[in-house]
Design a protein around this motif. Structure first.
Motif, PDB file in Angstrom:
ATOM      1  N   GLU A  87     -28.779  13.207 -58.537  1.00  0.00           N
ATOM      2  CA  GLU A  87     -27.937  12.507 -59.504  1.00  0.00           C
ATOM      3  C   GLU A  87     -28.497  12.640 -60.920  1.00  0.00           C
ATOM      4  O   GLU A  87     -27.726  12.784 -61.883  1.00  0.00           O
ATOM      5  N   VAL A  88     -29.822  12.602 -61.065  1.00  0.00           N
ATOM      6  CA  VAL A  88     -30.427  12.782 -62.389  1.00  0.00           C
ATOM      7  C   VAL A  88     -30.161  14.197 -62.897  1.00  0.00           C
ATOM      8  O   VAL A  88     -29.844  14.397 -64.078  1.00  0.00           O
ATOM      9  N   ILE A  89     -30.254  15.192 -62.002  1.00  0.00           N
ATOM     10  CA  ILE A  89     -29.963  16.583 -62.382  1.00  0.00           C
ATOM     11  C   ILE A  89     -28.515  16.705 -62.837  1.00  0.00           C
ATOM     12  O   ILE A  89     -28.222  17.301 -63.890  1.00  0.00           O
ATOM     13  N   ASP A  90     -27.598  16.154 -62.056  1.00  0.00           N
ATOM     14  CA  ASP A  90     -26.177  16.238 -62.403  1.00  0.00           C
ATOM     15  C   ASP A  90     -25.898  15.567 -63.744  1.00  0.00           C
ATOM     16  O   ASP A  90     -25.135  16.093 -64.574  1.00  0.00           O
ATOM     17  N   ARG A  91     -26.505  14.414 -63.961  1.00  0.00           N
ATOM     18  CA  ARG A  91     -26.273  13.710 -65.222  1.00  0.00           C
ATOM     19  C   ARG A  91     -26.800  14.524 -66.398  1.00  0.00           C
ATOM     20  O   ARG A  91     -26.165  14.577 -67.464  1.00  0.00           O
ATOM     21  N   ARG A  92     -27.944  15.162 -66.230  1.00  0.00           N
ATOM     22  CA  ARG A  92     -28.499  15.960 -67.317  1.00  0.00           C
ATOM     23  C   ARG A  92     -27.608  17.162 -67.612  1.00  0.00           C
ATOM     24  O   ARG A  92     -27.396  17.530 -68.776  1.00  0.00           O
ATOM     25  N   LEU A  93     -27.073  17.793 -66.583  1.00  0.00           N
ATOM     26  CA  LEU A  93     -26.158  18.918 -66.776  1.00  0.00           C
ATOM     27  C   LEU A  93     -24.886  18.475 -67.493  1.00  0.00           C
ATOM     28  O   LEU A  93     -24.388  19.165 -68.397  1.00  0.00           O
ATOM     29  N   LEU A  94     -24.359  17.316 -67.089  1.00  0.00           N
ATOM     30  CA  LEU A  94     -23.134  16.826 -67.722  1.00  0.00           C
ATOM     31  C   LEU A  94     -23.395  16.450 -69.179  1.00  0.00           C
ATOM     32  O   LEU A  94     -22.557  16.698 -70.056  1.00  0.00           O
ATOM     33  N   ALA A  95     -24.567  15.856 -69.456  1.00  0.00           N
ATOM     34  CA  ALA A  95     -24.889  15.514 -70.836  1.00  0.00           C
ATOM     35  C   ALA A  95     -25.024  16.762 -71.699  1.00  0.00           C
ATOM     36  O   ALA A  95     -24.565  16.799 -72.853  1.00  0.00           O
ATOM     37  N   ALA A  96     -25.648  17.803 -71.140  1.00  0.00           N
ATOM     38  CA  ALA A  96     -25.781  19.055 -71.880  1.00  0.00           C
ATOM     39  C   ALA A  96     -24.407  19.668 -72.147  1.00  0.00           C
ATOM     40  O   ALA A  96     -24.155  20.219 -73.230  1.00  0.00           O
ATOM     41  N   GLU A  97     -23.514  19.576 -71.161  1.00  0.00           N
ATOM     42  CA  GLU A  97     -22.161  20.110 -71.345  1.00  0.00           C
ATOM     43  C   GLU A  97     -21.407  19.318 -72.416  1.00  0.00           C
ATOM     44  O   GLU A  97     -20.661  19.896 -73.220  1.00  0.00           O
ATOM     45  N   ALA A  98     -21.603  17.989 -72.435  1.00  0.00           N
ATOM     46  CA  ALA A  98     -20.955  17.177 -73.464  1.00  0.00           C
ATOM     47  C   ALA A  98     -21.435  17.569 -74.854  1.00  0.00           C
ATOM     48  O   ALA A  98     -20.654  17.643 -75.807  1.00  0.00           O
ATOM     49  N   THR A  99     -22.746  17.857 -74.971  1.00  0.00           N
ATOM     50  CA  THR A  99     -23.289  18.300 -76.257  1.00  0.00           C
ATOM     51  C   THR A  99     -22.729  19.665 -76.643  1.00  0.00           C
ATOM     52  O   THR A  99     -22.403  19.910 -77.809  1.00  0.00           O
ATOM     53  N   ARG A 100     -22.620  20.587 -75.648  1.00  0.00           N
ATOM     54  CA  ARG A 100     -22.064  21.920 -75.921  1.00  0.00           C
ATOM     55  C   ARG A 100     -20.637  21.814 -76.436  1.00  0.00           C
ATOM     56  O   ARG A 100     -20.225  22.569 -77.327  1.00  0.00           O
ATOM     57  N   ARG A 101     -19.888  20.844 -75.889  1.00  0.00           N
ATOM     58  CA  ARG A 101     -18.505  20.655 -76.328  1.00  0.00           C
ATOM     59  C   ARG A 101     -18.418  19.815 -77.600  1.00  0.00           C
ATOM     60  O   ARG A 101     -17.330  19.491 -78.069  1.00  0.00           O
ATOM     61  N   LYS A 102     -19.572  19.407 -78.131  1.00  0.00           N
ATOM     62  CA  LYS A 102     -19.656  18.626 -79.362  1.00  0.00           C
ATOM     63  C   LYS A 102     -19.004  17.256 -79.229  1.00  0.00           C
ATOM     64  O   LYS A 102     -18.540  16.656 -80.221  1.00  0.00           O
ATOM     65  N   LEU A 103     -18.974  16.732 -78.002  1.00  0.00           N
ATOM     66  CA  LEU A 103     -18.419  15.397 -77.793  1.00  0.00           C
ATOM     67  C   LEU A 103     -19.298  14.327 -78.417  1.00  0.00           C
ATOM     68  O   LEU A 103     -18.816  13.236 -78.759  1.00  0.00           O
ATOM     69  N   ASP A 104     -20.584  14.632 -78.571  1.00  0.00           N
ATOM     70  CA  ASP A 104     -21.501  13.647 -79.131  1.00  0.00           C
ATOM     71  C   ASP A 104     -21.273  13.430 -80.619  1.00  0.00           C
ATOM     72  O   ASP A 104     -21.847  12.498 -81.196  1.00  0.00           O
TER      73      ASP A 104
END
Length: 317
Positions: A87-104
């Motif tokens: 779950e920690v791995i999945d969350r880190r991947l999703l957070a990185a994807e959110a940053t790539r999409r500039k959602l942050d």
């Protein structure tokens, strides 16, 4: 002149080498710093794009999910640990994807991130404040104070038989007088489902937690005495006194959670009063004017907090 140009040509590759070497050294130092254990004895359990996930990261997630309590162990070989790591791995991947999409970069997202940061920092201040105040000596001191202030009473252990009518109660009393077993008659005749099948046993209690009819009848009864019948809710009761003893105060270990919660609340309240006194705080909440005859909503209750423990073992809440 040409000799000078030759020197320059020789200097450029050397400078480039030094620059590249410096960058590589900085990258290595950054990687070493990132790989430094955040806690003593911490180990890397996974990597995502080279960034480590530590045992402490997994345990922190397990605490957040309520799988374990703060400070409790979690075996790295266990299934819960492996599931939480995924779950920690999945969350880190999703957070990185959110940053790539500039959602942050969305203003609403930035406010949510700022609020999360504030919560974490507030928790850290509370933890650091409380950890210095909640010592073993403070816990024991408050416990001893409460034991000293508490009023020691007497506990009674008794059995009961409850029947529907006074005539039935009188008949049971005659059977007891002729040598009948109280426990057997309770199982056979009593209508009280809570105590019937354990021979009418009420366990140890203090009279102040009992209904008035019981309290009045039991107040002066001696051990071994059978009293009644007397009217109670649901019928008529006969009660046999099994034992009387001084009430045992609640133990330190049983009282510890209540004491810790009280001391925590006390310290946080004092800190917030101090901070509010030092800061300029303005609120702009609209209030509804009172209208004569208008129904009122119940006042919101303050956060539930435990007073200093003053309960005794054996008492019903």
């Amino acid at each position: 002149m040409f000799q000078h140009l030759t020197v320059l040509r020789q200097a450029r590759p050397l400078a480039a080498v030094l620059l590249v070497g410096g960058l590589l050294l900085s990258a290595c130092e950054g990687r070493q710093k990132a790989d430094a254990p955040p806690e003593p004895g911490d180990t890397v359990v996974a990597r995502v794009e080279g960034a480590p996930i530590w045992t402490s990261d997994v345990k922190r997630e397990a605490v957040a999910q309520g799988l374990i309590g703060e400070g409790e162990p979690l075996d790295p070989a266990s299934d819960p640990f492996r599931r939480t790591t995924d779950e920690v791995i999945d969350r880190r991947l999703l957070a990185a994807e959110a940053t790539r999409r500039k959602l942050d970069r969305d203003p609403a997202v930035q406010r949510r991130l700022a609020a999360a940061r504030e919560r974490i920092l507030a928790d850290l201040v509370v933890d650091s404040t409380v950890s210095g105040a909640i010592s073993e000596s403070a816990i024991r001191g408050l416990y001893q104070e409460q034991v000293r202030l508490s009023r020691q009473t007497e506990e009674i252990r008794a059995r009961q038989i409850v029947v529907a009518t006074q005539a039935e109660a009188d008949a049971v009393r005659r059977l007891l007088g002729s040598g009948g077993s109280f426990e057997a008659l309770a199982m056979e005749r009593s209508v009280d489902a809570t105590t019937r099948f354990n021979g009418g046993d009420l366990g140890y209690f203090t009279v102040d937690i009992m209904p008035d009819s019981y309290a009045a009848a039991l107040k002066t009864a001696a051990a071994g005495q059978t009293i009644g019948p007397f009217p109670v809710e649901g019928g008529w009761a006969l009660v046999r006194i099994e034992d009387r003893r001084p009430e045992v105060p609640i133990s330190l270990e049983a009282a510890r959670p209540q004491i810790v919660r009280f001391l925590t609340y006390d310290q946080v309240r004092d800190l917030l009063e101090k901070l509010r006194g030092q800061a300029k705080v303005q609120t702009f909440l609209k209030t509804t004017p009172d209208v004569p005859g208008q129904p009122r909503e119940p006042a919101a209750a303050p956060p539930a907090t435990d007073p200093p423990p003053n309960r005794k073992e054996g008492k019903a809440p």
